[in-house]
Scaffold this motif. Structure first.
Motif, PDB file in Angstrom:
ATOM      1  N   GLN A 116       6.417   6.344   3.952  1.00  0.00           N
ATOM      2  CA  GLN A 116       7.063   5.642   2.844  1.00  0.00           C
ATOM      3  C   GLN A 116       8.554   5.477   3.108  1.00  0.00           C
ATOM      4  N   THR A 117       9.177   6.553   3.567  1.00  0.00           N
ATOM      5  CA  THR A 117      10.611   6.513   3.870  1.00  0.00           C
ATOM      6  C   THR A 117      10.910   5.491   4.950  1.00  0.00           C
ATOM      7  N   MET A 118      10.042   5.434   5.959  1.00  0.00           N
ATOM      8  CA  MET A 118      10.258   4.490   7.054  1.00  0.00           C
ATOM      9  C   MET A 118      10.112   3.046   6.578  1.00  0.00           C
ATOM     10  N   VAL A 119       9.068   2.771   5.797  1.00  0.00           N
ATOM     11  CA  VAL A 119       8.863   1.405   5.288  1.00  0.00           C
ATOM     12  C   VAL A 119      10.069   0.970   4.465  1.00  0.00           C
ATOM     13  N   ARG A 120      10.510   1.826   3.568  1.00  0.00           N
ATOM     14  CA  ARG A 120      11.654   1.470   2.724  1.00  0.00           C
ATOM     15  C   ARG A 120      12.919   1.293   3.550  1.00  0.00           C
ATOM     16  N   ALA A 121      13.110   2.127   4.566  1.00  0.00           N
ATOM     17  CA  ALA A 121      14.299   2.010   5.416  1.00  0.00           C
ATOM     18  C   ALA A 121      14.304   0.689   6.175  1.00  0.00           C
ATOM     19  N   VAL A 122      13.145   0.261   6.646  1.00  0.00           N
ATOM     20  CA  VAL A 122      13.075  -1.019   7.359  1.00  0.00           C
ATOM     21  C   VAL A 122      13.390  -2.172   6.410  1.00  0.00           C
ATOM     22  N   ILE A 123      12.822  -2.135   5.206  1.00  0.00           N
ATOM     23  CA  ILE A 123      13.109  -3.184   4.213  1.00  0.00           C
ATOM     24  C   ILE A 123      14.599  -3.198   3.865  1.00  0.00           C
ATOM     25  N   ASP A 124      15.163  -2.026   3.645  1.00  0.00           N
ATOM     26  CA  ASP A 124      16.596  -1.942   3.333  1.00  0.00           C
ATOM     27  C   ASP A 124      17.443  -2.460   4.490  1.00  0.00           C
TER      28      ASP A 124
ATOM     29  N   GLN B 157       0.825  -1.211   0.000  1.00  0.00           N
ATOM     30  CA  GLN B 157       0.000   0.000   0.000  1.00  0.00           C
ATOM     31  C   GLN B 157       0.862   1.265   0.000  1.00  0.00           C
ATOM     32  N   PHE B 158       2.045   1.135  -0.522  1.00  0.00           N
ATOM     33  CA  PHE B 158       3.028   2.225  -0.499  1.00  0.00           C
ATOM     34  C   PHE B 158       2.462   3.564  -0.997  1.00  0.00           C
ATOM     35  N   PRO B 159       1.712   3.604  -2.113  1.00  0.00           N
ATOM     36  CA  PRO B 159       1.210   4.889  -2.598  1.00  0.00           C
ATOM     37  C   PRO B 159       0.246   5.578  -1.634  1.00  0.00           C
ATOM     38  N   ALA B 160      -0.398   4.815  -0.751  1.00  0.00           N
ATOM     39  CA  ALA B 160      -1.355   5.405   0.194  1.00  0.00           C
ATOM     40  C   ALA B 160      -0.665   6.044   1.395  1.00  0.00           C
ATOM     41  N   LEU B 161       0.606   5.758   1.576  1.00  0.00           N
ATOM     42  CA  LEU B 161       1.341   6.274   2.735  1.00  0.00           C
ATOM     43  C   LEU B 161       1.842   7.687   2.471  1.00  0.00           C
ATOM     44  N   ASP B 162       1.949   8.472   3.539  1.00  0.00           N
ATOM     45  CA  ASP B 162       2.555   9.791   3.408  1.00  0.00           C
ATOM     46  C   ASP B 162       4.065   9.619   3.219  1.00  0.00           C
ATOM     47  N   PRO B 163       4.760  10.653   2.729  1.00  0.00           N
ATOM     48  CA  PRO B 163       6.198  10.507   2.426  1.00  0.00           C
ATOM     49  C   PRO B 163       7.048  10.030   3.609  1.00  0.00           C
ATOM     50  N   GLU B 164       6.751  10.497   4.809  1.00  0.00           N
ATOM     51  CA  GLU B 164       7.535  10.070   5.966  1.00  0.00           C
ATOM     52  C   GLU B 164       7.343   8.581   6.244  1.00  0.00           C
TER      53      GLU B 164
END
Length: 195
Positions: free
Chosen positions: A122-130, A113-120
């Motif tokens: 989104q950044t957090m989700v991607r940082a956790v995956i990375d 649901q990445f597009p539904a998230l606010d930018p902050e």
């Protein structure tokens, strides 16, 4: 006492995490969050802020709960890359088999649901995956895999992890999921580097 919270904030956050985990950000309405936490709207907002802030706090709680288990599983020592993959995916299988939590994975449903998230967020989700990817790469290098192979195998293992979460939400059996994990652990046929 006036101004004193009359509920367990940590338990309310755990319950909010489960709402986001079960429904995803888009479908985790304020009504579902108040019902899931047992808090009224005003208490929810006063304690956790808006929905996006509560989501990020829930994701942080999820990371604090599950990532130490992955870290422990990957700490080894592992004699080969297959053992690294098997150890990592076993943590996922254990979480999926836990009847006290929703199916799937909060991180996975959040990524879908990445597009539904606010930018902050989104950044957090991607940082956790990375971060998970980096953790896998490090464990694979420790098992003797060269940098390029470690990067590729970490990405494939991460993808398998996310696939297990999606399949579990679609009702695939624990036996099916174990078969996927076992096949993924057999796959690494890379040549380990020699010191």
């Amino acid at each position: 006492m006036v101004g004193r919270k009359q509920f367990d904030v940590d338990e309310a956050l755990r319950r909010a995490m489960h709402v986001f985990w079960r429904w995803g950000y888009s479908e985790a309405s304020i009504d579902r969050l108040t019902e899931g936490t047992g808090l009224g709207r005003s208490s929810l907002y006063a304690t956790f802020g808006d929905k996006s802030t509560l989501f990020r706090k829930s994701l942080q709680r999820y990371v604090q709960t599950y990532h130490p288990l992955y870290d422990q599983a990957l700490s080894g020592p592992h004699s080969n890359p297959s053992a690294v993959v098997a150890a990592y995916l076993q943590v996922t299988l254990n979480r999926i088999a836990d009847p006290t939590v929703p199916d799937g994975c909060l991180l996975t449903v959040s990524a879908t649901q990445f597009p539904a998230l606010d930018p902050e967020s989104q950044t957090m989700v991607r940082a956790v995956i990375d971060g998970v990817r980096a953790m896998l790469e490090q464990a694979l290098r420790a098992a003797g895999v060269d940098d390029q192979e470690a990067a590729e195998l970490a990405l494939c293992t991460l993808a398998t992890n996310k696939s297990l979460a999606v399949l579990s939400r679609a009702g695939f059996s624990n036996e099916d999921l174990t078969t996927v994990a076992a096949a993924a652990a057999r796959y690494p046929r890379v040549t380990t580097s020699t010191p």
